[in-house]
Design a protein around this motif. Structure first.
Motif, mmCIF file in Angstrom:
data_model
loop_
_atom_site.group_PDB
_atom_site.id
_atom_site.type_symbol
_atom_site.label_atom_id
_atom_site.label_comp_id
_atom_site.label_asym_id
_atom_site.label_seq_id
_atom_site.Cartn_x
_atom_site.Cartn_y
_atom_site.Cartn_z
ATOM 1 N N ALA A 31 0.857 -1.186 0.000
ATOM 2 C CA ALA A 31 0.000 0.000 0.000
ATOM 3 C C ALA A 31 0.888 1.229 0.000
ATOM 4 C CB ALA A 31 -0.921 0.002 1.214
ATOM 5 N N VAL A 32 0.425 2.286 -0.663
ATOM 6 C CA VAL A 32 1.226 3.486 -0.852
ATOM 7 C C VAL A 32 0.446 4.703 -0.380
ATOM 8 C CG1 VAL A 32 2.209 5.003 -2.628
ATOM 9 C CG2 VAL A 32 2.598 2.533 -2.736
ATOM 10 N N ILE A 33 1.146 5.614 0.314
ATOM 11 C CA ILE A 33 0.546 6.864 0.775
ATOM 12 C C ILE A 33 1.506 8.014 0.492
ATOM 13 C CG2 ILE A 33 -0.750 5.722 2.613
ATOM 14 C CD1 ILE A 33 1.364 6.919 4.578
ATOM 15 N N GLY A 34 1.011 9.230 0.657
ATOM 16 C CA GLY A 34 1.868 10.402 0.604
ATOM 17 C C GLY A 34 2.244 10.843 2.008
ATOM 18 N N ILE A 35 3.496 11.248 2.180
ATOM 19 C CA ILE A 35 3.957 11.753 3.481
ATOM 20 C C ILE A 35 4.606 13.119 3.271
ATOM 21 C CG2 ILE A 35 4.277 9.472 4.502
ATOM 22 C CD1 ILE A 35 7.283 9.764 3.929
ATOM 23 N N PRO A 71 8.955 5.369 -4.443
ATOM 24 C CA PRO A 71 8.925 5.670 -3.008
ATOM 25 C C PRO A 71 10.309 5.991 -2.447
ATOM 26 C CG PRO A 71 8.591 3.329 -3.396
ATOM 27 C CD PRO A 71 8.567 3.984 -4.727
ATOM 28 N N ARG A 72 10.380 7.103 -1.722
ATOM 29 C CA ARG A 72 11.624 7.464 -1.025
ATOM 30 C C ARG A 72 11.722 6.740 0.306
ATOM 31 N NH1 ARG A 72 11.233 9.800 -5.980
ATOM 32 N NH2 ARG A 72 12.913 11.300 -6.328
ATOM 33 N N ARG A 123 9.772 18.393 -1.604
ATOM 34 C CA ARG A 123 8.728 18.162 -2.611
ATOM 35 C C ARG A 123 7.326 18.533 -2.139
ATOM 36 N NH1 ARG A 123 12.284 14.047 -2.615
ATOM 37 N NH2 ARG A 123 13.399 13.622 -4.568
ATOM 38 N N GLY A 124 7.165 18.839 -0.857
ATOM 39 C CA GLY A 124 5.830 19.038 -0.291
ATOM 40 C C GLY A 124 5.247 17.714 0.166
ATOM 41 N N GLU A 125 5.193 16.768 -0.757
ATOM 42 C CA GLU A 125 4.808 15.397 -0.441
ATOM 43 C C GLU A 125 5.731 14.455 -1.200
ATOM 44 O OE1 GLU A 125 0.346 14.073 0.538
ATOM 45 O OE2 GLU A 125 0.507 15.086 -1.390
ATOM 46 N N THR A 126 5.915 13.274 -0.647
ATOM 47 C CA THR A 126 6.630 12.237 -1.362
ATOM 48 C C THR A 126 5.971 10.897 -1.090
ATOM 49 O OG1 THR A 126 8.845 11.420 -1.932
ATOM 50 C CG2 THR A 126 8.330 11.626 0.428
ATOM 51 N N VAL A 127 6.439 9.886 -1.776
ATOM 52 C CA VAL A 127 5.775 8.590 -1.753
ATOM 53 C C VAL A 127 6.401 7.680 -0.705
ATOM 54 C CG1 VAL A 127 5.179 6.559 -3.128
ATOM 55 C CG2 VAL A 127 5.262 8.818 -4.208
ATOM 56 N N LYS A 128 5.534 7.032 0.074
ATOM 57 C CA LYS A 128 5.988 6.003 1.015
ATOM 58 C C LYS A 128 5.204 4.727 0.745
ATOM 59 C CE LYS A 128 6.577 4.671 5.842
ATOM 60 N NZ LYS A 128 6.638 5.093 7.257
ATOM 61 N N ALA A 129 5.909 3.598 0.756
ATOM 62 C CA ALA A 129 5.282 2.304 0.510
ATOM 63 C C ALA A 129 5.371 1.432 1.747
ATOM 64 C CB ALA A 129 5.955 1.603 -0.666
ATOM 65 N N PHE A 130 4.272 0.752 2.041
ATOM 66 C CA PHE A 130 4.234 -0.280 3.081
ATOM 67 C C PHE A 130 4.164 -1.619 2.353
ATOM 68 C CE2 PHE A 130 2.739 3.544 5.017
ATOM 69 C CZ PHE A 130 3.170 3.493 6.338
ATOM 70 N N VAL A 131 5.120 -2.491 2.612
ATOM 71 C CA VAL A 131 5.260 -3.729 1.840
ATOM 72 C C VAL A 131 5.175 -4.944 2.756
ATOM 73 C CG1 VAL A 131 6.821 -5.095 0.396
ATOM 74 C CG2 VAL A 131 6.636 -2.616 0.057
ATOM 75 N N VAL A 132 4.321 -5.889 2.360
ATOM 76 C CA VAL A 132 4.230 -7.178 3.041
ATOM 77 C C VAL A 132 5.008 -8.192 2.194
ATOM 78 C CG1 VAL A 132 2.717 -8.994 3.914
ATOM 79 C CG2 VAL A 132 1.959 -6.598 3.962
ATOM 80 N N PRO A 133 6.168 -8.661 2.657
ATOM 81 C CA PRO A 133 6.938 -9.623 1.854
ATOM 82 C C PRO A 133 6.297 -11.008 1.875
ATOM 83 C CG PRO A 133 8.033 -9.220 3.948
ATOM 84 C CD PRO A 133 6.852 -8.301 3.909
#
Length: 555
Positions: free
Chosen positions: A488-492, A532-533, A497-507
């Motif tokens: 799942a991906v959200i903005g933080i 995602p940064r 950049r104001g906002e950047t991408v963060k990913a939550f990953v279930v391996p």
């Protein structure tokens, strides 16, 4: 001219399928009554090893409605239902209508705090609830004296069957609280007479009356009470019936929770309008669902894609168990094309997309039976279908103007399934409904052939230095990684950049995937501002009771 008025989607309708629906019923109660008249001794509900006939459901609902009226339940009052996929849900739903009232559908997975808020918002005067849930979470709320609940009827998931399947009921005991009315005892003692029938006859509901208050899923904020009218339910049930081609009497599998709009309309109400048996299993457990399907041979089912994924991933489910399911539908969240292909191969049948919201009483779009949904070649998104009967969907910009075919904007839906608004919430109603049209909050586009594609939720868009990033695009890429189970991906917030991408990953189990590998994979396959940064490895993603990822909780 933007193309929506031309309704190009009608060309995708199967031959002989009209653009308009000839409605057979004006209220949901009329649908139920017709099933009782036409097939009183036919099975209405299959629940493990036992079945309830339509006449028996009618008598049970009459018993509950009579109790409600005797305890002061007035026309327009609300009966809260806090149940799993039990026969009692159907009984309580019809009882509320017979008594001239509204059913309030509450999730049994709700916390005590959430239930207290629901009672305060929807002010039910009566309650039908699982006995263990009552003792553990609801009695403390009623003990405060802050609710108007005058009568509580309890039931157990163990009632109505004798198998006591340990895969479902290992931790369930009958509680029979002394301060409540036991449903089974109430029904057994009920003696219908002329006085009862006369009292119920005076409570007939109309098309514009609210049949169900359904809490919205709350993925972007606190849940609201969607006012599903009898006309809404009767229309949408017939959409499912006529669109799918389900024959009268063909069994319906209750795969989705009945307290959610998909299970309510594409399960309970569809079974009513088709006079078909509804197969229920208390709660979702893949092996139990498969066993019920093998025993009862259902033809139709509708559920979120996560339910099908769970069935596919279970070693205890064989495709042969599900062979009778000729009509399989999935809604609630977009389906990745690769996932759709895997599920078809593993479960032995094509899953048709449906799309809608609680506010559209389930379906506004659907893939026609026998048709495979197209994939947009540019985005890789699988179509959610075409607008169903009597439904017009437009794509608009931020100023409310129609966008040309192929351009991305917000989907706005108009049709008989659109609800009149939210319960006692004029601000939210004014924000979401404009001239009877629903602003869905979903972003997507229509192609030249009238097929619609949902890209993401409008509120989930990420603005990275002025560039738009849709979380679903990054999530689809991550889903294609062999070591990623889901993401799942959200903005933080980001100072630059104001906002950047963060990913939550279930391996995937056994994987050695790490954060650096995920970032490198995304960087190699995405435009610079989209990758995602930040990446966080997690054991599971938070979800609603119906399987939608709660990005709000991740934020």
């Amino acid at each position: 001219m933007t193309g929506y008025d031309d309704k190009p989607w009608l060309a995708a309708y199967p031959p002989g399928r009209p653009p308009h629906l000839r409605r057979a019923f004006s209220t949901a109660l009329d649908m139920f009554d017709a099933a009782v008249r036409s097939a009183p001794d036919a099975a209405a509900i299959h629940y493990f090893d036992r079945s309830l006939r339509w006449a028996e459901v009618d008598r049970a609902a009459e018993a509950v409605a009579s109790l409600l009226i005797a305890r002061g339940f007035a026309p327009g009052d609300r009966l809260a239902l806090c149940l799993q996929n039990n026969p009692a849900f159907v009984v309580g739903l019809v009882a509320a209508w017979k008594a001239g009232g509204t059913a309030v559908s509450l999730s049994p997975m709700s916390t005590e705090a959430d239930l207290a808020r629901s009672f305060a918002a929807f002010t039910p005067s009566a309650l039908l609830v699982l006995d263990d849930l009552y003792v553990d979470r609801i009695r403390p709320i009623l003990d405060t004296g802050d609710t108007g609940v005058a009568v509580v009827v309890t039931t157990s998931g163990l009632d109505g069957q004798t198998e006591d399947d340990p895969r479902i009921f290992a931790d369930v005991d009958r509680r029979r609280p002394a301060d409540t009315v036991d449903l089974a005892a109430l029904v057994d003692a009920h003696l219908p007479g002329p006085g009862v029938l006369a009292a119920l006859a005076q409570r007939r509901v109309g098309p514009s009356d609210v049949a169900v208050l359904a809490a919205t899923s709350g993925t972007t904020g606190p849940a609201k009470g969607a006012q599903l009218t009898h006309a809404n339910l009767a229309f949408s049930a017939q959409v499912y019936l006529d669109w799918s081609g389900l024959a009268p009497g063909e069994p319906v599998l209750g795969l989705a929770p009945v307290f959610h709009v998909t299970g309510l309309v594409g399960g309970v109400c569809l079974a009513m309008i088709a006079a078909s048996p509804l197969v229920l299993t208390h709660r979702f457990e893949p092996a139990v669902i498969a066993a019920a399907a093998a025993r009862r041979r259902p033809v139709f089912c509708a559920a979120v894609i996560t339910a099908y994924i769970a069935l596919a991933d279970s070693p205890d489910v064989d495709a042969a168990d599900l062979a009778s399911l000729r009509l399989r539908y999935s809604g609630g969240a977009p389906i990745d094309p690769d996932v759709a292909d895997r599920l078809e191969e593993r479960l032995g049948g094509y899953i048709h997309n449906i799309y809608g919201q609680t506010e559209t009483t389930s379906p506004s779009h659907a893939v026609p039976p026998g048709t495979r949904a197209p994939i947009d070649p540019d985005s890789g998104v699988l179509s959610v279908g075409v607008p169903v009967f009597d439904t017009v969907v437009r794509v608009i910009d931020d100023d409310g103007a129609d966008l040309p075919v192929g351009e991305i904007g917000e989907l706005v839906t108009t049709g008989p399934q659109v609800i009149p608004g939210y319960w006692h919430d004029p601000v939210a109603t004014a924000d979401a409904f404009i001239g009877g049209a629903l602003r869905t909050g979903d972003v997507g586009f229509m192609d030249a052939d009238g097929w619609f594609y949902v890209v993401d939720r409008k509120k989930d868009q990420i603005n990275a230095a002025g560039y738009k990033v849709w979380p679903s695009e990054v999530e689809r890429l991550l889903a294609g990684h062999p070591d990623v189970e889901e993401a799942a991906v959200i903005g933080i917030p980001d100072e630059y950049r104001g906002e950047t991408v963060k990913a939550f990953v279930v391996p995937r189990p056994g994987s050695t995937l790490d954060v650096d590998a995920v970032i490198a994979y995304c960087r190699a396959n995405l435009t610079a501002y989209k990758y995602p940064r930040e990446v966080e490895m997690v054991a599971a993603l938070p979800r609603t009771a119906t399987g939608k990822v709660l990005r709000r909780a991740l934020r």
